[in-house]
Design an enzyme around this catalytic site. Structure first.
Site, PDB file in Angstrom:
ATOM      1  N   ASN A   1      74.676  10.521  29.356  1.00 10.83           N
ATOM      2  CA  ASN A   1      75.588   9.868  30.299  1.00 10.83           C
ATOM      3  C   ASN A   1      74.877   9.638  31.631  1.00 10.83           C
ATOM      4  O   ASN A   1      74.612  10.586  32.363  1.00 10.83           O
ATOM      5  CB  ASN A   1      76.822  10.762  30.490  1.00 10.83           C
ATOM      6  CG  ASN A   1      77.833  10.197  31.480  1.00 10.83           C
ATOM      7  OD1 ASN A   1      77.603   9.154  32.084  1.00 10.83           O
ATOM      8  ND2 ASN A   1      78.941  10.891  31.640  1.00 10.83           N
TER       9      ASN A   1
ATOM     10  N   HIS B   1      81.491   2.679  28.863  1.00 10.28           N
ATOM     11  CA  HIS B   1      80.766   3.735  29.546  1.00 10.28           C
ATOM     12  C   HIS B   1      80.271   4.751  28.517  1.00 10.28           C
ATOM     13  O   HIS B   1      80.944   5.023  27.524  1.00 10.28           O
ATOM     14  CB  HIS B   1      81.668   4.405  30.583  1.00 10.28           C
ATOM     15  CG  HIS B   1      81.012   5.572  31.228  1.00 10.28           C
ATOM     16  ND1 HIS B   1      79.766   5.476  31.783  1.00 10.28           N
ATOM     17  CD2 HIS B   1      81.404   6.863  31.367  1.00 10.28           C
ATOM     18  CE1 HIS B   1      79.418   6.667  32.240  1.00 10.28           C
ATOM     19  NE2 HIS B   1      80.396   7.517  32.013  1.00 10.28           N
TER      20      HIS B   1
ATOM     21  N   CYS C   1      81.429   7.294  37.548  1.00 11.55           N
ATOM     22  CA  CYS C   1      81.071   6.553  36.315  1.00 11.55           C
ATOM     23  C   CYS C   1      81.675   5.157  36.271  1.00 11.55           C
ATOM     24  O   CYS C   1      81.235   4.319  35.478  1.00 11.55           O
ATOM     25  CB  CYS C   1      81.461   7.355  35.082  1.00 11.55           C
ATOM     26  SG  CYS C   1      80.580   8.930  35.016  1.00 11.55           S
TER      27      CYS C   1
HETATM   28  N1  COA Z   1      77.093  24.276  23.345  1.00 13.98           N
HETATM   29  C1  COA Z   1      77.800  25.139  22.599  1.00 13.98           C
HETATM   30  N2  COA Z   1      79.077  25.460  22.880  1.00 13.98           N
HETATM   31  C2  COA Z   1      79.659  24.865  23.941  1.00 13.98           C
HETATM   32  C3  COA Z   1      78.962  23.957  24.754  1.00 13.98           C
HETATM   33  C4  COA Z   1      77.631  23.671  24.425  1.00 13.98           C
HETATM   34  N3  COA Z   1      76.886  22.805  25.133  1.00 13.98           N
HETATM   35  N4  COA Z   1      79.794  23.542  25.727  1.00 13.98           N
HETATM   36  C5  COA Z   1      80.969  24.174  25.536  1.00 13.98           C
HETATM   37  N5  COA Z   1      80.878  24.969  24.457  1.00 13.98           N
HETATM   38  C6  COA Z   1      81.913  25.839  23.879  1.00 13.98           C
HETATM   39  C7  COA Z   1      82.959  26.232  24.871  1.00 13.98           C
HETATM   40  O1  COA Z   1      82.545  27.341  25.629  1.00 13.98           O
HETATM   41  C8  COA Z   1      84.132  26.552  23.972  1.00 13.98           C
HETATM   42  O2  COA Z   1      83.955  27.844  23.439  1.00 13.98           O
HETATM   43  P1  COA Z   1      85.223  28.819  23.215  1.00 13.98           P
HETATM   44  O3  COA Z   1      86.096  28.090  22.247  1.00 13.98           O
HETATM   45  O4  COA Z   1      84.569  30.056  22.673  1.00 13.98           O
HETATM   46  O5  COA Z   1      85.834  28.975  24.570  1.00 13.98           O
HETATM   47  C9  COA Z   1      83.984  25.556  22.825  1.00 13.98           C
HETATM   48  O6  COA Z   1      82.621  25.113  22.874  1.00 13.98           O
HETATM   49  C10 COA Z   1      84.896  24.363  22.930  1.00 13.98           C
HETATM   50  O7  COA Z   1      84.832  23.884  24.267  1.00 13.98           O
HETATM   51  P2  COA Z   1      85.627  22.627  24.724  1.00 13.98           P
HETATM   52  O8  COA Z   1      85.296  22.340  26.155  1.00 13.98           O
HETATM   53  O9  COA Z   1      87.067  22.751  24.371  1.00 13.98           O
HETATM   54  O10 COA Z   1      84.941  21.537  23.784  1.00 13.98           O
HETATM   55  P3  COA Z   1      85.329  20.057  23.536  1.00 13.98           P
HETATM   56  O11 COA Z   1      85.543  19.842  22.112  1.00 13.98           O
HETATM   57  O12 COA Z   1      86.389  19.577  24.489  1.00 13.98           O
HETATM   58  O13 COA Z   1      83.974  19.296  23.925  1.00 13.98           O
HETATM   59  C11 COA Z   1      83.084  18.038  25.753  1.00 13.98           C
HETATM   60  C12 COA Z   1      83.461  19.418  25.220  1.00 13.98           C
HETATM   61  C13 COA Z   1      82.550  18.219  27.152  1.00 13.98           C
HETATM   62  C14 COA Z   1      82.029  17.442  24.857  1.00 13.98           C
HETATM   63  C15 COA Z   1      84.342  17.123  25.740  1.00 13.98           C
HETATM   64  O14 COA Z   1      85.427  17.792  26.305  1.00 13.98           O
HETATM   65  C16 COA Z   1      84.145  15.840  26.477  1.00 13.98           C
HETATM   66  O15 COA Z   1      83.320  15.017  26.118  1.00 13.98           O
HETATM   67  N6  COA Z   1      84.940  15.578  27.510  1.00 13.98           N
HETATM   68  C17 COA Z   1      84.828  14.366  28.301  1.00 13.98           C
HETATM   69  C18 COA Z   1      83.548  14.379  29.056  1.00 13.98           C
HETATM   70  C19 COA Z   1      83.373  13.192  29.905  1.00 13.98           C
HETATM   71  O16 COA Z   1      83.762  12.116  29.544  1.00 13.98           O
HETATM   72  N7  COA Z   1      82.748  13.431  31.054  1.00 13.98           N
HETATM   73  C20 COA Z   1      82.305  12.483  31.946  1.00 13.98           C
HETATM   74  C21 COA Z   1      83.330  11.510  32.335  1.00 13.98           C
HETATM   75  S1  COA Z   1      82.571  10.297  33.215  1.00 13.98           S
END
Ligand code: COA
Length: 334
Positions: free
Chosen positions: A290, A260, A114
């Site tokens: 993204n 980004h 990215c």
């Molecule tokens: N739909 C519904 N539930 C989802 C889901 C989806 N698409 N994806 C994950 N979950 C669930 C998980 O399984 C978890 O359930 P649990 O609590 O029963 O285990 C819960 O939601 C929370 O998951 P978590 O990963 O802790 O969520 P989060 O608040 O951290 O959000 C992201 C997840 C991916 C949106 C976030 O972590 C993020 O944006 N991270 C950075 C991503 C990024 O920048 N990536 C690219 C870099 S270039």
């Protein structure tokens, strides 16, 4: 004469096919609300069967050349940043080269995920300032959709990613003339590489891909979302300020901030932390998801077409991605 690089053309291309959050609920256990609340994304573009990364890159490049009123033969070198190569080797840039009939112009794929566009921008700038090439084409291109797990097991990663390509053409200008790239800073921290990666196929696996690898889901991206989020909201403001300081500029001097597009919440967090007014930030993740290395050049191309880039404006671009990699650039438009 001391040289500087200036962007003389921008272009972008995204697939026609719109995939909404509601569409995703057919394949995985998720909801429109979860995706929108956690990421800000409403829809993304995914390719149709048969479309290739180089098809998107070609359209973006032709649009950039049109804006610059230049031809393929005016390009000195092509740098294409991607994490989703058209084939394992030689990547994507060579198929773009073929598609735009680039003769014997040198081209390479650059892998910094990215942050790839900013890494490529820094190298392009160095080539131009050293007098090696008069014009360098920098392309970001990603087709994520063919590598995603659309079942519930892949939902955390899959909902985020979109396909697209963006391109800019850089040209050598007199460093004292005014507009152009002022500073680019990039960093990496390889010890976190496994927090956001796709393990296979790869040369560390023998064979590089087999039924067991697929069974273990190693061919799908893995992301430690919270860990990535935490690092992104720390590293992005850090490198943005480092870059401005190296350019003897202050946050208040910047007219437009392009971040980004990984998660709208990351960008809101940074804006809050640095007290950047909302109207100085452009986001398109709501519509495009993204697009990794393509995100920043797509934003630039949209800003150019929407008239958000008047001559003389100072623009700051910042990214964070797998590797881990991060970087920032500042330029004066014109
Ligand atoms: N739909 C519904 N539930 C989802 C889901 C989806 N698409 N994806 C994950 N979950 C669930 C998980 O399984 C978890 O359930 P649990 O609590 O029963 O285990 C819960 O939601 C929370 O998951 P978590 O990963 O802790 O969520 P989060 O608040 O951290 O959000 C992201 C997840 C991916 C949106 C976030 O972590 C993020 O944006 N991270 C950075 C991503 C990024 O920048 N990536 C690219 C870099 S270039």
């Amino acid at each position: 004469m001391a040289l500087r690089s200036r962007i003389v053309g921008t272009g972008m291309s995204v697939p026609e096919r719109v995939v909404t959050n509601l569409d995703l609920t057919q394949w995985m256990d998720t909801t429109e609300e979860w995706i929108e609340q956690r990421t800000g994304i409403l829809e993304r573009r995914w390719i149709e069967e048969g479309q290739k990364p180089s098809d998107l890159a070609r359209q973006a490049v032709l649009a950039a050349l049109e804006e610059a009123e230049l031809d393929v033969s005016d390009i000195g070198c092509i740098l294409l940043a991607t994490l989703s190569g058209e084939h394992e080797f030689p990547g994507t840039s060579f198929f773009l080269h073929e598609a735009i009939d680039a003769g014997e112009i040198p081209c390479i794929d650059l892998r910094a995920q990215c942050s790839g566009f900013l890494y490529a921008l820094q190298i392009a700038d160095a080539l131009i300032v050293a007098g090696r090439h008069e014009r360098v084409l920098v392309v970001g291109c990603e087709v994520h959709s063919t590598g995603l797990d659309v079942s519930t097991a892949g939902r955390d990663v899959t909902v985020i990613f979109g396909d697209g390509s963006g391109a800019v053409l850089l040209e050598a200008v007199d460093a004292d003339a005014g507009p152009g790239l002022i500073e680019v800073r990039v960093h990496a921290e390889g010890k976190h590489a496994r927090r956001l990666w796709t393990e296979g196929p790869g040369a560390a696996l023998s064979p590089r891909i087999d039924a067991a690898t697929i069974e273990a889901r190693k061919h799908f991206p893995y992301m430690d979302g919270r860990f990535v989020f935490k690092h992104a909201v720390t590293r992005m403001p850090e490198v943005l300020l480092e870059t401005l300081s190296a350019a003897s500029l202050k946050l208040e001097d910047i007219d437009l901030f392009l971040f980004h597009q990984a998660n709208l919440r990351i960008n809101e967090f940074i804006a809050h932390k640095l007290e950047i007014p909302k109207e100085k930030i452009l986001n398109n993740i709501q519509r495009l998801g993204n697009c990794s290395a393509a995100a920043l050049p797509i934003l630039l191309a949209e800003a150019s077409r929407e008239g958000a880039l008047e001559p003389g404006k100072l623009v700051s671009l910042t990214a964070f991605g797998s590797g881990f990699t991060w970087g920032s650039a500042v330029l004066r438009w014109g």
